[in-house]
Enzyme design. Structure first.
Site, PDB file in Angstrom:
ATOM      1  N   CYS A  41     -26.766   1.459  58.192  1.00  0.00           N
ATOM      2  CA  CYS A  41     -25.776   1.590  57.121  1.00  0.00           C
ATOM      3  C   CYS A  41     -26.413   2.350  55.962  1.00  0.00           C
ATOM      4  O   CYS A  41     -27.485   1.981  55.480  1.00  0.00           O
ATOM      5  CB  CYS A  41     -25.345   0.194  56.664  1.00  0.00           C
ATOM      6  SG  CYS A  41     -24.373   0.275  55.152  1.00  0.00           S
ATOM      7  N   GLU A  98     -31.595  14.125  62.484  1.00  0.00           N
ATOM      8  CA  GLU A  98     -30.191  14.302  62.861  1.00  0.00           C
ATOM      9  C   GLU A  98     -29.268  13.240  62.260  1.00  0.00           C
ATOM     10  O   GLU A  98     -28.657  12.436  62.978  1.00  0.00           O
ATOM     11  CB  GLU A  98     -30.043  14.339  64.390  1.00  0.00           C
ATOM     12  CG  GLU A  98     -30.692  15.547  64.996  1.00  0.00           C
ATOM     13  CD  GLU A  98     -30.318  15.769  66.464  1.00  0.00           C
ATOM     14  OE1 GLU A  98     -29.847  14.817  67.120  1.00  0.00           O
ATOM     15  OE2 GLU A  98     -30.496  16.904  66.940  1.00  0.00           O
ATOM     16  N   CYS A 128     -20.362   4.529  58.941  1.00  0.00           N
ATOM     17  CA  CYS A 128     -20.382   3.067  58.880  1.00  0.00           C
ATOM     18  C   CYS A 128     -19.151   2.582  58.127  1.00  0.00           C
ATOM     19  O   CYS A 128     -18.780   3.152  57.103  1.00  0.00           O
ATOM     20  CB  CYS A 128     -21.657   2.592  58.180  1.00  0.00           C
ATOM     21  SG  CYS A 128     -21.733   0.805  57.974  1.00  0.00           S
ATOM     22  N   GLU A 172     -35.769  22.175  66.758  1.00  0.00           N
ATOM     23  CA  GLU A 172     -35.880  21.707  68.143  1.00  0.00           C
ATOM     24  C   GLU A 172     -35.165  22.681  69.064  1.00  0.00           C
ATOM     25  O   GLU A 172     -34.130  23.254  68.688  1.00  0.00           O
ATOM     26  CB  GLU A 172     -35.175  20.356  68.332  1.00  0.00           C
ATOM     27  CG  GLU A 172     -35.788  19.189  67.624  1.00  0.00           C
ATOM     28  CD  GLU A 172     -34.984  17.908  67.881  1.00  0.00           C
ATOM     29  OE1 GLU A 172     -34.248  17.828  68.897  1.00  0.00           O
ATOM     30  OE2 GLU A 172     -35.071  16.998  67.047  1.00  0.00           O
ATOM     31  N   TRP A 232     -29.621  15.671  78.512  1.00  0.00           N
ATOM     32  CA  TRP A 232     -28.300  15.087  78.242  1.00  0.00           C
ATOM     33  C   TRP A 232     -27.161  16.019  78.645  1.00  0.00           C
ATOM     34  O   TRP A 232     -25.988  15.654  78.532  1.00  0.00           O
ATOM     35  CB  TRP A 232     -28.176  14.666  76.787  1.00  0.00           C
ATOM     36  CG  TRP A 232     -28.625  15.683  75.779  1.00  0.00           C
ATOM     37  CD1 TRP A 232     -29.872  15.768  75.217  1.00  0.00           C
ATOM     38  CD2 TRP A 232     -27.856  16.754  75.215  1.00  0.00           C
ATOM     39  NE1 TRP A 232     -29.919  16.826  74.337  1.00  0.00           N
ATOM     40  CE2 TRP A 232     -28.700  17.445  74.315  1.00  0.00           C
ATOM     41  CE3 TRP A 232     -26.541  17.195  75.382  1.00  0.00           C
ATOM     42  CZ2 TRP A 232     -28.274  18.562  73.583  1.00  0.00           C
ATOM     43  CZ3 TRP A 232     -26.119  18.298  74.643  1.00  0.00           C
ATOM     44  CH2 TRP A 232     -26.983  18.965  73.764  1.00  0.00           C
ATOM     45  N   GLU A 270     -35.607   9.601  77.558  1.00  0.00           N
ATOM     46  CA  GLU A 270     -35.833  11.050  77.555  1.00  0.00           C
ATOM     47  C   GLU A 270     -37.012  11.473  78.422  1.00  0.00           C
ATOM     48  O   GLU A 270     -37.591  12.536  78.214  1.00  0.00           O
ATOM     49  CB  GLU A 270     -35.991  11.533  76.102  1.00  0.00           C
ATOM     50  CG  GLU A 270     -34.671  11.401  75.366  1.00  0.00           C
ATOM     51  CD  GLU A 270     -34.694  11.889  73.932  1.00  0.00           C
ATOM     52  OE1 GLU A 270     -35.740  11.772  73.281  1.00  0.00           O
ATOM     53  OE2 GLU A 270     -33.647  12.371  73.471  1.00  0.00           O
ATOM     54  N   LYS A 271     -37.333  10.636  79.420  1.00  0.00           N
ATOM     55  CA  LYS A 271     -38.532  10.939  80.214  1.00  0.00           C
ATOM     56  C   LYS A 271     -38.372  12.173  81.092  1.00  0.00           C
ATOM     57  O   LYS A 271     -39.364  12.716  81.568  1.00  0.00           O
ATOM     58  CB  LYS A 271     -38.971   9.726  81.030  1.00  0.00           C
ATOM     59  CG  LYS A 271     -37.980   9.169  82.019  1.00  0.00           C
ATOM     60  CD  LYS A 271     -38.584   7.939  82.716  1.00  0.00           C
ATOM     61  CE  LYS A 271     -37.625   7.264  83.664  1.00  0.00           C
ATOM     62  NZ  LYS A 271     -36.457   6.653  82.973  1.00  0.00           N
ATOM     63  N   PHE A 272     -37.128  12.639  81.284  1.00  0.00           N
ATOM     64  CA  PHE A 272     -36.945  13.862  82.068  1.00  0.00           C
ATOM     65  C   PHE A 272     -36.448  15.041  81.240  1.00  0.00           C
ATOM     66  O   PHE A 272     -35.938  16.017  81.770  1.00  0.00           O
ATOM     67  CB  PHE A 272     -36.009  13.599  83.262  1.00  0.00           C
ATOM     68  CG  PHE A 272     -36.579  12.614  84.231  1.00  0.00           C
ATOM     69  CD1 PHE A 272     -37.834  12.827  84.803  1.00  0.00           C
ATOM     70  CD2 PHE A 272     -35.895  11.448  84.548  1.00  0.00           C
ATOM     71  CE1 PHE A 272     -38.390  11.902  85.675  1.00  0.00           C
ATOM     72  CE2 PHE A 272     -36.439  10.518  85.421  1.00  0.00           C
ATOM     73  CZ  PHE A 272     -37.693  10.741  85.992  1.00  0.00           C
ATOM     74  N   HIS A 273     -36.569  14.920  79.917  1.00  0.00           N
ATOM     75  CA  HIS A 273     -36.187  16.049  79.061  1.00  0.00           C
ATOM     76  C   HIS A 273     -37.295  17.094  79.110  1.00  0.00           C
ATOM     77  O   HIS A 273     -38.478  16.750  79.156  1.00  0.00           O
ATOM     78  CB  HIS A 273     -36.002  15.553  77.625  1.00  0.00           C
ATOM     79  CG  HIS A 273     -35.295  16.527  76.739  1.00  0.00           C
ATOM     80  ND1 HIS A 273     -35.901  17.665  76.269  1.00  0.00           N
ATOM     81  CD2 HIS A 273     -34.032  16.548  76.247  1.00  0.00           C
ATOM     82  CE1 HIS A 273     -35.036  18.341  75.513  1.00  0.00           C
ATOM     83  NE2 HIS A 273     -33.891  17.677  75.490  1.00  0.00           N
TER      84      HIS A 273
HETATM   85  C1  GLA Z   1     -31.988  15.615  69.512  1.00  0.00           C
HETATM   86  C2  GLA Z   1     -32.959  14.676  68.833  1.00  0.00           C
HETATM   87  C3  GLA Z   1     -34.248  14.510  69.569  1.00  0.00           C
HETATM   88  C4  GLA Z   1     -34.033  14.447  71.053  1.00  0.00           C
HETATM   89  C5  GLA Z   1     -33.302  15.686  71.487  1.00  0.00           C
HETATM   90  C6  GLA Z   1     -33.106  15.793  72.982  1.00  0.00           C
HETATM   91  O1  GLA Z   1     -31.965  16.886  69.047  1.00  0.00           O
HETATM   92  O2  GLA Z   1     -33.227  15.021  67.501  1.00  0.00           O
HETATM   93  O3  GLA Z   1     -34.863  13.332  69.110  1.00  0.00           O
HETATM   94  O4  GLA Z   1     -33.299  13.314  71.378  1.00  0.00           O
HETATM   95  O5  GLA Z   1     -32.041  15.676  70.900  1.00  0.00           O
HETATM   96  O6  GLA Z   1     -32.405  16.945  73.326  1.00  0.00           O
HETATM   97 ZN    ZN Z   2     -22.161   0.334  55.786  1.00  0.00          ZN
END
Ligand code: GLA
Ligand code: ZN
Length: 681
Positions: free
Chosen positions: A124, A159, A164, A315, A323, A363-366
């Site tokens: 929040c 990000e 909320c 990034e 994802w 995220e082990k396969f990112h």
């Molecule tokens: C976002 C997040 C990261 C990660 C990436 C994966 O951009 O900021 O922590 O989760 O996605 O793509």
């Molecule tokens: Zn709140």
């Protein structure tokens, strides 16, 4: 005229290359893994790592008891290896003890369900406890590392997003509304709340939108998005207060997300020192790969334009993005292309998510620079090292600007109200796609473009540098916009507007007296009705002896002084105006009344941009799926010629000759600024 901007990190006039790094996941193995990471980073030409993101549990394992020793050690190691730290505040995920002890830090969803501890990015923003804990940890970080040689940039949280609806946030929303409207009378009028007996007679009756409650007061929905934006701005300012007090010279940023709908990034950018963002294009690697290229270019241009200066690519994935529905690998050359593309549009950094793959969890396969295998002997590692090597030779390009004389309007407030509008094509007004379609016509021609919103249009002097202003579906006209557009056209600019323009004011009330409202005079037309077509329907626009297909939306307009350039080909409005131009002052204002196919927009802008004096980078037309984008310091232009196709392409670069580009290849050409390509004239 372009100039050179100062380095993002003082004393680091190089391109920054690196990524998110989570040494806190490897504390137990630090003697081996951390040392190996430094070796691998250097090998990959990495000179920046973002640390501390999501590290709150490692930094404050118990309330008030900090554990900074591991961060001391890794920052020292980074400094020894000449790696700059983008140091994060850890606020994007909470330690479990905090949620347990202070449930007020947990968000309440739109449907008023309170969340349990878990996930991330879900605290929040109003909670006094969360704010107090944030101040404490941010202050401790700044005090401890204020003189650390590795410290380069503050990465605020991660990000920001979501919303909320807890009682604390409801109260703050009411305060925001009081401040915005002053009286309930003004609020009721702005929200047109006599409709369905919505009149509010006491501030306590006001609540944020909810699926089981209020959803149909469009002014309320809009104010909620504006309030949510202000919540992020306010929380960001809260986070940086101790950082600015203790380390006033260290730039602060938070990583934005392109066209993420949850807040207005133009507003957010006002409080950032440098803009950064996370880009994950959906490369197909096949014939339609350029579609992803157009969108990626658009979002880079948008991000650069937020502050009108170079940005950080905070990034990107060095390979698969876990994802995405299909986590496709980067084809050979694609990683280089994606990285050069960001630079072409104004990035002064190329950073990844992430440096080393996390061994477990979601995220082990990112994609990551260092795979579970652990060595430099992977295709992805080599791709990254190649980017590092190339960037190291591109110092002259760092800090250069973008010589755009064309601006396309993309406006979050406009998007929110268009998405909310009931009518036309329900839930499918397609604002993003419409803007991208116009953008594509410039991308395909190799014309640099800025992306601006209504707040920038209304900023005095902001339109001065442009010859051409394109505003697809500018449904909402915010204060100051019509005046600025009128003045722009009067003094010789070219303006292009489309169907569904100038229908509502800044609180989403329809303009009376005829659409396009305050743009009616400048465009020289009156829009009487909008016809929506079923997916299987089409019409056509006849212009310049050619017939172009039309889909989705056709506006029935009257020329009131404007000249009719194109007409509808069929239906009961056959022969009526579909494309007009109005001479207004020294300039011209075009109106495209229907949603056309890309071929029309390409032909239309080829002609209109030329007439407006906007030049493409090369005179010759570019092959499909190839673009040329330019950065410049005012003396030298650096032209990034990029092939987004899985097949080779031949590009006529004028005086520089014809270049053969391999699949997904980027070639950078230097040319003195102002010396336009004259070869084919
Ligand atoms: C976002 C997040 C990261 C990660 C990436 C994966 O951009 O900021 O922590 O989760 O996605 O793509
Ligand atoms: Zn709140």
């Amino acid at each position: 005229m372009c100039k050179r901007y100062p380095p993002i990190v003082k004393n680091a006039p190089r391109f920054l290359h690196g990524g998110d790094y989570n040494p806190d996941q490897w504390i137990k193995w630090k003697d081996t893994i951390w040392k190996e990471d430094m070796r691998l980073a250097k090998l990959a030409g990495i000179n920046v790592l973002s640390v501390g993101i999501f590290a709150w549990a490692a930094l404050e394992p118990e309330e008030g008891k900090y554990a900074f020793d591991w961060l001391d050690e890794i920052l020292d190691l980074m400094a020894e290896n000449e790696i700059i730290a983008v140091l994060a505040t850890p606020t994007a995920a909470r330690p479990a003890w905090m949620s347990k002890k202070y449930p007020e830090v947990l968000r309440v969803e739109r449907d008023r369900r309170k969340i349990l501890h878990g996930g991330r990015h879900n605290h929040c923003l109003t909670s006094p406890v969360y704010r107090e804990k944030t101040t404490a940890i941010n202050t401790a970080l700044a005090e401890r590392y204020k003189n650390h040689p590795a410290l380069g940039v503050w990465h605020i949280s991660n990000e920001y997003g979501g919303e909320c609806h807890c009682p604390l946030c409801q109260e703050k929303f009411r305060e925001y509304l009081k401040k915005t409207y002053g009286s309930l009378d003004a609020l009721n009028e702005a929200w047109w709340s006599r409709f369905w007996a919505k009149t509010f007679t006491d501030w306590s009756q006001l609540e944020s939108p909810a699926p089981q409650g209020e959803t149909c007061i469009h002014g309320l929905n809009l104010d909620w998005m504006r309030f949510t934006t202000e919540q992020f701005v306010d929380f960001y300012l809260h986070e940086i207060t101790p950082l600015k007090a203790i380390t006033p010279d260290v730039p602060c940023t938070t990583n934005l997300m392109g066209t993420y709908p949850g807040f207005d990034s133009f507003r957010m950018a006002q409080v950032l020192d440098v803009v950064s963002w996370d880009s994950y294009p959906q490369w197909t690697g096949t014939e339609n790969n350029a579609e992803a290229g157009v969108w990626a270019s658009f979002t880079h241009d948008l991000t650069r334009s937020l502050k009108g200066r170079p940005f950080m690519l905070m990034e990107s994935s060095p390979s698969a993005t876990n994802w995405r529905p299909v986590a496709k690998l980067h084809r050979p050359n694609v990683h280089m292309l994606q990285s050069m593309q960001a630079v072409a549009h104004g990035a002064d950094t190329v950073q990844y998510f992430q440096f080393r793959k996390s061994r477990g969890s979601a995220e082990k396969f990112h994609g990551a620079v260092v795979d579970h295998e652990g060595s430099e002997n992977t295709r992805v590692f080599r791709d990254v090292a190649d980017v590092g090597k190339r960037l190291a030779g591109m110092d002259a390009i760092r800090g250069t600007g973008t010589p755009a004389e064309t601006a396309i309007v993309y406006d979050w407030h406009n998007r929110w109200v268009l998405d909310d509008a009931k009518g036309f094509l329900q839930n499918k007004t397609g604002y993003n796609a419409a803007v991208a379609a116009h953008y594509r016509a410039f991308w395909q021609q190799g014309i640099p473009v800025d992306i601006i919103d209504s707040s920038l249009i209304a900023t005095p002097g902001h339109l001065d540098k442009y010859r051409l202003l394109v505003a697809p579906m500018l449904y909402m006209i915010r204060p100051g916009v019509a005046e600025a557009v009128n003045a722009f056209v009067e003094r010789g600019g070219t303006f292009v507007a489309t169907y569904i323009t100038g229908q509502v004011n800044e609180t989403d009330l329809c303009f009376t007296g005829g659409f396009p409202g305050p743009l009616r005079k400048c465009l020289g037309i009156w829009c009487e009705e909008v016809d929506a077509l079923y997916p299987e329907d089409s019409n056509n626009l006849v212009w310049n002896g050619k017939s172009y297909e039309i889909h989705d939306l056709c506006e029935l307009i009257h020329a009131e002084g404007a000249q009719v350039l194109g007409t509808y080909g069929s239906d009961f409005y056959a022969g009526r105006p579909a494309l007009t131009v109005n001479n207004f002052g020294k300039g011209k204002a075009y109106f495209i009344a229907a949603r056309t196919v890309p071929g029309f927009l390409y032909d239309f802008y080829r002609k209109t941009a030329g007439d407006a004096g906007v030049k493409p980078v090369f005179n010759a037309e570019l092959p499909q799926g190839v673009t040329a984008q330019v950065r410049s310091d005012g003396k030298t232009d650096y032209i990034f010629t990029m092939n987004f196709n899985p097949s080779p392409a031949q590009v006529d670069c004028g005086v520089q000759g014809v270049k053969e580009l391999a699949p997904f290849e980027t070639v950078i050409i230097e040319r003195p600024s102002g010396q336009h390509d004259r070869s084919s004239q």
